[in-house]
Design an enzyme around this catalytic site. Structure first.
Site, PDB file in Angstrom:
ATOM      1  N   SER A  15       0.810  -1.306   0.000  1.00 61.07           N
ATOM      2  CA  SER A  15       0.096   0.069  -0.102  1.00 61.07           C
ATOM      3  C   SER A  15       0.857   1.314  -0.059  1.00 61.07           C
ATOM      4  O   SER A  15       0.745   2.210  -0.735  1.00 61.07           O
ATOM      5  CB  SER A  15      -0.688   0.130   1.366  1.00 61.07           C
ATOM      6  N   ARG A  38      -0.983   9.082   5.030  1.00 63.29           N
ATOM      7  CA  ARG A  38      -1.833   8.354   5.628  1.00 63.29           C
ATOM      8  C   ARG A  38      -3.473   8.855   5.174  1.00 63.29           C
ATOM      9  O   ARG A  38      -4.124   7.914   5.239  1.00 63.29           O
ATOM     10  CB  ARG A  38      -1.771   8.808   7.012  1.00 63.29           C
ATOM     11  N   HIS A  41      -4.105   6.760   2.007  1.00 65.26           N
ATOM     12  CA  HIS A  41      -4.230   5.513   2.301  1.00 65.26           C
ATOM     13  C   HIS A  41      -5.550   5.284   2.834  1.00 65.26           C
ATOM     14  O   HIS A  41      -5.940   4.025   2.615  1.00 65.26           O
ATOM     15  CB  HIS A  41      -3.003   5.107   3.303  1.00 65.26           C
TER      16      HIS A  41
END
Lengths: 210, 210
Positions: A15, A38, A41
């Site tokens: 990822s 983040r 993600h």
């Protein structure tokens, strides 16, 4: 047999490897890049990078606020539940009062949302704190309005990801145009949500090694 | 003074009025349209309509499952916390075991995620239940894999909104291509998340008058 990546470490690595290939990340400051990573993600949308806005002092002021003992004030319970407590400094508490009876009565009395009524009742306690907004534009609007009126403490940091069709884009544009002395992270437009807000908080609290 | 919509009723009405103007909603079946509307409301992205997929029997089978006493099994805690309990039928429980010690040890032992290890441990109990996935592709992959192997109960309904860069698009494409006898709602591609999953569950449980 279905072929898929099963091991948590491999999923995590692939990822973040895929996200790291997004060219526009390179333009961000080194201390902001993990926060943006983040957020991407969490939502699966690389193009949020076009609409993300951060104050240059976001990471430094968040660290300073944590060091000074700041708590985190959340607009909704799902956000409070999504922050990883083990990443927070000792003693850092997560607050959300959207279900409190006095918030409901204050909201009814004043014709406002419970999400914004919380800000009234937190009042001076917000001074120097971290506010995280993952759902309600009215929480962000009310915060800025009460700061302008001198009726509420000024958070050190606001993580602002309200979402939706009424007020989300407008409240975040107002914050980015005039952050009123707060460090901030936000996403312009209708998009947002608790997943992105909690990702930002978790990254700031130390979730991603830089 | 900042000008914004303050009253909860007005915010609600304007939001759904704006969403109702999305032309492509008209192409959906009458019983599916409120579910799609709630999902769009939750994420602020009208263009998810292009990627949403529903089985024609979604609403009928969800109602039948609720009538038969089905519970809801969630991949993550934030989803469990986001479902509106007051909309659920009496006795309908929300389950999530991602933080349970036996799930962690099963996951470690088998090199799988805790989100997927839950499926192993739920096992036969999933028969006829409602599964809601708002984060982890591995939960959806593991469910389909164990159904194929005859090692798990077959949920009546799966609300499938895993998100991210590894497995989300692949798992949802697999579900849409072969739903394995389950009614379903899903969003093709990398996008997804607990907000959309909980919106679908809340709509199905009766959150939006049709």
């Amino acid at each position: 047999m279905i072929d898929y990546v099963r091991a948590p470490d491999a999923i995590y690595e692939r990822s973040f490897a895929e996200i790291s290939r997004i060219g526009a990340l390179a333009a961000l400051a080194d201390d902001i890049r993990p926060v943006a990573t983040r957020i991407i993600h969490a939502c699966g949308m690389p193009d949020v990078l076009d609409d993300l806005r951060f104050s240059a002092d976001l990471v430094a002021r968040t660290r300073a606020a944590f060091d000074a003992g700041a708590d985190i004030y959340c607009d909704v319970e799902t956000l409070r539940h999504g922050v990883m407590r083990h990443l927070l400094p000792n003693g850092c508490a997560l607050h959300c009062r959207i279900s409190a009876p006095d918030v409901a009565s204050h909201a009814n009395e004043h014709g406002m949302t419970r999400a914004s009524a919380q800000v009234d009742l937190w009042g001076g306690r917000l001074d120097g704190q971290i506010m995280a907004i993952g759902n309600a534009p009215t929480t962000l609007f009310r915060l800025m309005e009460l700061i302008d009126q001198g009726k509420v403490g000024r958070p050190a940091v606001v993580i602002a990801f309200p979402v939706g069709f009424v007020g989300a884009a407008e409240s975040k544009a107002e914050l980015a145009a005039d952050p009123r002395g707060m460090a901030y992270a936000t996403l312009l437009g209708k998009r947002g949500g608790t997943a992105m807000a909690q990702a930002a908080v978790n990254a700031l609290a130390g979730g991603l090694a830089t």
